[in-house]
Design an enzyme around this catalytic site. Structure first.
Site, PDB file in Angstrom:
ATOM      1  N   GLU A 169      39.013  27.114  39.224  1.00  0.00           N
ATOM      2  CA  GLU A 169      39.981  26.477  38.724  1.00  0.00           C
ATOM      3  C   GLU A 169      39.101  25.418  37.744  1.00  0.00           C
ATOM      4  O   GLU A 169      38.859  24.508  38.098  1.00  0.00           O
ATOM      5  CB  GLU A 169      40.361  25.650  39.648  1.00  0.00           C
ATOM      6  CG  GLU A 169      41.661  24.673  39.171  1.00  0.00           C
ATOM      7  CD  GLU A 169      42.483  23.901  40.230  1.00  0.00           C
ATOM      8  OE1 GLU A 169      43.297  23.438  39.599  1.00  0.00           O
ATOM      9  OE2 GLU A 169      42.029  23.833  41.155  1.00  0.00           O
ATOM     10  N   LYS A 218      42.615  30.073  38.232  1.00  0.00           N
ATOM     11  CA  LYS A 218      43.744  28.913  38.024  1.00  0.00           C
ATOM     12  C   LYS A 218      43.472  28.081  37.080  1.00  0.00           C
ATOM     13  O   LYS A 218      42.551  27.520  36.881  1.00  0.00           O
ATOM     14  CB  LYS A 218      43.768  28.033  39.345  1.00  0.00           C
ATOM     15  CG  LYS A 218      44.903  26.972  39.499  1.00  0.00           C
ATOM     16  CD  LYS A 218      45.035  26.519  40.998  1.00  0.00           C
ATOM     17  CE  LYS A 218      46.163  25.683  40.933  1.00  0.00           C
ATOM     18  NZ  LYS A 218      46.407  25.071  42.219  1.00  0.00           N
TER      19      LYS A 218
END
Length: 296
Positions: free
Chosen positions: A178, A215
Site C-alpha cells: 500500500e 492497495k
C-alpha cells in the site's frame, strides 16, 4: 480445494470489496469520535481498544457483512487474538462470514523525507507473521505515503514495500502493498504516473511463485492501474478511500473497472454507537451496498 486456495480464488476473482477494520493507535480516537465515542468515554489505551473492538464486532455481526459482498477484511494486530461468540476473529470471519482475513503489520510512518513517508522498522515482523499464519490469516497489509511526485522518494517507498513483501511471502502469506498517494497532493496525477512505472519494474523482479496485492489511491486518470491489475504476479488491485466521502470514493472507483474497494472510513461513515441494532445494520448495509456496486 484447500482453505488457502479457496481464499486465493476469492481474492483473485470474487465480486465484492475488502473492509478495512485496521484502525490502529493513531487513528483509533478519530474513528471512535466519528462513531460517537468521545475520548472522555474511556480511560487509557486498553479501554480505547476495547471500545473499538466493540465497534468492529458490531460491524462483523451485521447481516450484510458477509462474503456475498465483503470478500475480505483487514484486521489490526490486537484484533487477531480477540474473539467473537467464542471464536477467534480470523476464524469467525472465514468460517461464519466467508470473509478472507488480512492483518495490518506496519508500525506506522517515519517523518516525511524526499516527499514520502516510509514505514517504521518492524523488528518483530517474523514472529508476527508466524503468529498470523498460525491464526489463519491469509495476507498482510503495509502502508507508506507519497506526498509529491518525486521519483527518488517514490522509488524508496516501493523498494521498501517489496522488501517487506518478500518477507511476507516467505512466511506463506500474501502481502497487500500500500503506497498511498495523498489525495491532497498538488502533484497527485504525476506521482501516480511515476508510481505505476516503479511498481511495474519491481513486479517484474518477482519469481513465478511470488504473488502480491496492491492497495492504491484511486487515480486521477481512470484506468491508470489496469496494467498492474493484469500483471501475472498481482492477485488483485484494491483502492483506498484516502479521505474521500463514501459517495465520492464510490463514484471515482466506479470509473476504474479493474480495481475493487478496500475502504475504512467510507465503510463506517454515518455509523453511531447510539443507533439501535436495526438502525446500525441499515446504515452499514447502505454503505456496503454502495461500495459493493462500485467494486463490481
Amino acid at each position: 480445494m484447500t482453505k488457502t486456495s479457496d481464499q486465493h480464488a476469492q481474492m483473485h476473482t470474487g465480486a465484492g470489496f475488502i473492509a478495512a477494520l485496521d484502525q490502529s493507535g493513531g487513528s483509533t480516537p478519530k474513528a471512535l469520535g466519528l462513531y460517537g465515542v468521545d475520548a472522555n468515554d474511556y480511560d487509557g489505551e486498553e479501554a480505547m481498544f476495547a471500545e473499538v473492538q466493540k465497534m468492529r464486532e458490531r460491524i462483523i455481526l451485521a447481516d450484510d457483512f458477509s462474503g456475498k459482498k465483503v470478500i475480505g477484511a483487514i484486521l489490526f494486530e490486537r484484533t487477531m487474538t480477540e474473539s467473537i461468540n467464542g471464536k477467534k476473529v480470523p476464524d469467525y470471519l472465514w468460517e461464519n462470514c466467508n470473509v478472507v482475513p488480512f492483518l495490518k503489520i506496519d508500525k506506522g510512518l517515519e517523518e516525511e523525507n524526499d516527499g514520502v513517508q516510509l514505514m517504521k522498522p518492524m523488528p518483530d515482523l517474523d514472529a508476527t507473521l508466524q503468529a498470523a499464519a498460525k491464526a489463519g490469516i491469509f495476507g498482510t497489509k503495509e502502508r507508506s505515503v507519497i506526498h509529491i511526485a518525486y521519483a527518488d522518494g517514490i522509488e524508496q517507498v516501493v523498494a521498501q514495500q517489496f522488501e517487506v513483501a518478500r518477507q511476507v511471502i516467505a512466511a506463506g502469506l500474501v502481502p497487500i502493498i500500500e503506497p498511498e498517494v495523498n489525495i491532497h497532493s498538488e502533484t497527485k496525477a504525476a506521482a501516480e504516473d511515476i508510481l505505476k512505472e516503479v511498481i511495474l519494474k519491481h513486479l517484474d523482479t518477482l519469481a513465478d511463485d511470488q504473488n502480491v496485492m496492491l492497495k492504491l489511491t484511486i487515480p486521477d486518470a481512470a484506468g491508470l492501474y489496469d496494467d498492474l491489475a493484469d500483471h501475472a504476479r498481482v492477485v488483485r488491485v484494491v483502492a483506498l478511500s484516502g479521505g474521500y466521502s463514501t459517495d465520492v470514493a464510490c463514484e471515482k472507483l466506479s470509473q476504474n473497472t479493474k480495481m475493487i474497494a478496500s475502504f475504512s472510513r467510507a465503510l463506517t461513515e454515518g455509523l453511531q454507537r447510539s443507533m439501535s441494532d436495526a438502525e446500525f445494520n441499515k446504515a452499514l448495509g447502505t454503505n456496503i451496498d454502495k461500495i459493493y456496486h462500485a467494486s463490481i
